[in-house]
Design an enzyme around this catalytic site. Structure first.
Site, PDB file in Angstrom:
ATOM      1  N   ASP A 179      11.024  10.237   6.616  1.00 48.83           N
ATOM      2  CA  ASP A 179       9.976  11.250   6.712  1.00 48.83           C
ATOM      3  C   ASP A 179       8.891  10.538   7.510  1.00 48.83           C
ATOM      4  O   ASP A 179       8.204   9.659   6.980  1.00 48.83           O
ATOM      5  CB  ASP A 179       9.452  11.658   5.327  1.00 48.83           C
ATOM      6  N   HIS A 180       8.761  10.879   8.788  1.00 47.35           N
ATOM      7  CA  HIS A 180       7.929  10.028   9.642  1.00 47.35           C
ATOM      8  C   HIS A 180       6.450  10.051   9.228  1.00 47.35           C
ATOM      9  O   HIS A 180       5.702   9.150   9.586  1.00 47.35           O
ATOM     10  CB  HIS A 180       8.125  10.347  11.128  1.00 47.35           C
ATOM     11  N   HIS A 242       6.961  16.736   4.862  1.00 45.49           N
ATOM     12  CA  HIS A 242       5.697  16.021   5.100  1.00 45.49           C
ATOM     13  C   HIS A 242       4.563  16.447   4.154  1.00 45.49           C
ATOM     14  O   HIS A 242       3.849  15.608   3.619  1.00 45.49           O
ATOM     15  CB  HIS A 242       5.240  16.236   6.548  1.00 45.49           C
TER      16      HIS A 242
HETATM   17  O1  LIG Z   1       8.875  16.814  11.625  1.00 45.81           O
HETATM   18  C1  LIG Z   1       8.196  17.467  12.400  1.00 45.81           C
HETATM   19  O2  LIG Z   1       6.961  17.033  12.687  1.00 45.81           O
HETATM   20  C2  LIG Z   1       6.315  17.461  13.873  1.00 45.81           C
HETATM   21  C3  LIG Z   1       4.847  17.113  13.677  1.00 45.81           C
HETATM   22  O3  LIG Z   1       4.744  15.725  13.596  1.00 45.81           O
HETATM   23  P1  LIG Z   1       3.402  14.995  14.035  1.00 45.81           P
HETATM   24  O4  LIG Z   1       3.656  13.566  13.786  1.00 45.81           O
HETATM   25  O5  LIG Z   1       3.205  15.314  15.498  1.00 45.81           O
HETATM   26  O6  LIG Z   1       2.321  15.591  13.214  1.00 45.81           O
HETATM   27  C4  LIG Z   1       6.486  18.926  14.123  1.00 45.81           C
HETATM   28  O7  LIG Z   1       5.980  19.253  15.400  1.00 45.81           O
HETATM   29  C5  LIG Z   1       7.957  19.267  14.074  1.00 45.81           C
HETATM   30  O8  LIG Z   1       8.107  20.688  14.222  1.00 45.81           O
HETATM   31  C6  LIG Z   1       8.576  18.815  12.795  1.00 45.81           C
HETATM   32  O9  LIG Z   1       9.988  18.958  12.910  1.00 45.81           O
END
Ligand SMILES: O=C1O[C@H](COP(=O)(O)O)[C@@H](O)[C@H](O)[C@H]1O
Ligand SMILES: NC(=O)C1=CN([C@@H]2O[C@H](COP(=O)(O)OP(=O)(O)OC[C@H]3O[C@@H](n4cnc5c(N)ncnc54)[C@H](OP(=O)(O)O)[C@@H]3O)[C@@H](O)[C@H]2O)C=CC1
Length: 499
Positions: A179-180, A242
């Site tokens: 989960d980045h 997230h």
């Molecule tokens: O996991 C995802 O995250 C991105 C948003 O990530 P961020 O680090 O740019 O806040 C999102 O655009 C994408 O749809 C989703 O799959």
């Protein structure tokens, strides 16, 4: 088994977008900083018939296209990269992979440690894992780790099936579910803010906090991901993972130690306390919407239904707002509001913790509004913390004015702040799964989210309120807080906090 960080990394989906934009730049940064041991090898796997040379050219191009700085010659770095073209559904090809890994382990003195990164569409995850095991690519001489990209399933049932498939081949402690957001600097800072500051931890409960607001807004639309997104929507794409992870970090009890097990166990406990909703309650506590045409930075942009690969009659939500309650002693009665959406006014992820008013405030008079104290955690694009206090208005008056104390994280070490993927890759190489999600967390968040998506799926009659692209979402999201006597705090970096 050994504890070395020397390892070979196999990237399934090495010709794809994620590998190009995130993984190669992260591996390079770890190499450049010396965090990655020199005893490493990277094997790229995909169907395209590339040679090692073409693969290396693509890795080089991906570094040049990213905003990292390349130091000196890349020859030594690239010499660790090999490419193997095969279709991952073909069992026989895994033998070639095994042999290539054996020879690279000899060449780079790697003691059999193997990390498998699934940067591919999720339908392949189970197949790859089972062939890695059945075709003997996992190596008993060293450690084996499997990094799984999102989405981890489409609902609880599919996630459970995927997990069972993975568990046939890998143990829970060998599986690293990405989960980045957990790799973001300020998300990792939540624990420090809470547990290393007496002034916050002692106030971190329902006696002092009135509500918490978590916003993750994006200015981009679905871009070229319409095919995937239209079957997913914001609830599955952002909330299930997230947003709920941030809720868990904010709500968990202090772990007894900073170990993976203890932290995960507290997060799981917090998620268990999430109040489940009935389908009837979904309408009251959750808002969905979709962007219509609008304008971003003065430029007209189309609505979601006109985006490529999106059904022109789509009812997929690109915006979600919701009210979550945690039923435990610490949080009873404190709403946690979340909202996330695409094509919103700006790209911003912020957590606002709103504190209760004093039981009696000498300065609260009709002509003077005392501001509630706010703790704002700036996750992105700016990184830092702000605290909104009350000060005295300058002059011959006893009126108060909000005073903002700012700590800017990225101003201190902005250039060196590692990107989320870099940190997570490094953690996985070191066997630290703290910032990856345990199956129990994934299962609990799917169970919570499934009720909402089922209720929405069944409700085909109600009107679908669109929000104009470039706005902060539909009015219903404001009403969600207004019915509790709250409002969304602004999330811009130069926001005015006066009331
Ligand atoms: O996991 C995802 O995250 C991105 C948003 O990530 P961020 O680090 O740019 O806040 C999102 O655009 C994408 O749809 C989703 O799959
Ligand atoms: N891109 C991003 O920013 C993000 C992606 N993710 C997740 O990462 C994963 C990968 O996404 P992304 O890189 O965007 O996807 P892409 O479609 O860009 O890449 C898919 C990769 O899989 C390969 N591939 C497809 N089918 C096969 C097959 N049968 N055998 C071998 N290789 C195959 C493709 O190469 P070839 O055609 O040469 O076979 C390509 O390298 C997904 O799970 C996604 O949800 C998560 C967060 C962000």
């Amino acid at each position: 088994m050994n504890n070395h960080t020397y390892c070979s990394m196999v990237i399934f989906g090495a010709t794809g977008d994620l590998a190009k934009r995130k993984l190669f730049p992260s591996i390079y940064n770890l190499y450049k900083k010396g965090t990655l041991d020199k005893n490493f090898a990277v094997v790229g796997v995909a169907r395209r018939e590339w040679s090692d040379e073409v693969f290396r050219e693509n890795v080089t191009a991906s570094l040049q296209d990213s905003n990292i700085s390349i130091e000196g010659d890349l020859t030594e770095f690239l010499s660790h990269f090999r490419y193997l073209a095969f279709d991952v559904t073909n069992a026989a090809s895994y033998q070639d992979l095994h042999e290539l890994l054996n020879s690279l382990e000899q060449e780079f003195s790697i003691p059999g440690n193997r990390m498998f990164y699934m940067a591919m569409a999720p339908e392949f995850f189970g197949t790859i894992a089972s062939y890695l095991k059945s075709e003997g690519v996992t190596n008993e001489q060293g450690w084996n780790r499997l990094i799984i990209e999102k989405p981890f399933g489409h609902d609880f049932a599919s996630a459970q099936k995927l997990n069972e498939d993975l568990r046939q081949a890998f143990a829970e402690d060998e599986i690293y579910r990405i989960d980045h957001y957990l790799g973001k600097e300020m998300v990792q800072n939540i624990g420090v803010i809470r547990f290393a500051n007496a002034i916050f931890e002692s106030l971190w409960n329902n006696r002092h906090i009135s509500n918490i607001q978590i916003t993750s807004s994006e200015s981009l639309g679905v871009e070229d991901r319409g095919g995937y997104y239209d079957t997913s929507g914001a609830l599955r794409d952002m909330v299930q993972n997230h947003m709920i992870q941030m809720v868990a970090l904010l709500a968990m009890e202090p772990p007894i130690r900073l170990t993976t097990e203890e932290i995960r166990s507290e997060k799981i406990k917090a998620l268990r306390a999430l109040r489940p909703m009935t389908k009837d309650e979904v309408k009251q506590y959750f808002v969905r919407s979709q962007y219509g045409p609008g304008s971003m930075n003065g430029k007209e942009v189309p609505g979601y239904r006109s985006e490529p690969k999106v059904n022109p009659e789509s009812r997929t939500e690109t915006f979600v707002a919701g009210k979550l309650m945690i039923d435990n002693f610490r949080w009873a009665g404190v709403p946690i509001y979340i909202r996330t959406g695409k094509r919103m006014q700006e790209k911003s992820t912020k957590i606002v913790v709103e504190f209760k008013e004093l039981p009696m405030n000498l300065y609260s008079k009709s002509e003077n509004n005392v501001h509630p104290n706010l703790l704002i955690i700036h996750i992105q694009p700016d990184e830092g913390i702000s605290l909104i206090l009350n000060g005295k208005k300058i002059g011959m008056t006893d009126k108060t004015t909000p005073a903002k104390l700012d700590y800017c994280n990225h101003c201190i070490d902005g250039i060196n702040t590692p990107e989320a993927y870099e940190k997570l890759l490094n953690d996985a190489i070191h066997g630290d799964a703290t910032n990856f999600t345990h199956w129990d967390e994934v299962a609990l968040s799917w169970k919570f989210v499934d009720v909402i998506s089922e209720a929405w799926k069944e409700d085909t009659s109600s009107e679908f309120e669109l929000y104009p692209a470039g706005s902060m979402g539909p009015k219903a999201a404001d009403e969600l807080l207004a019915q509790d006597g709250f409002h969304w705090w602004p999330i811009g970096d130069d926001s005015d906090y006066s009331i």
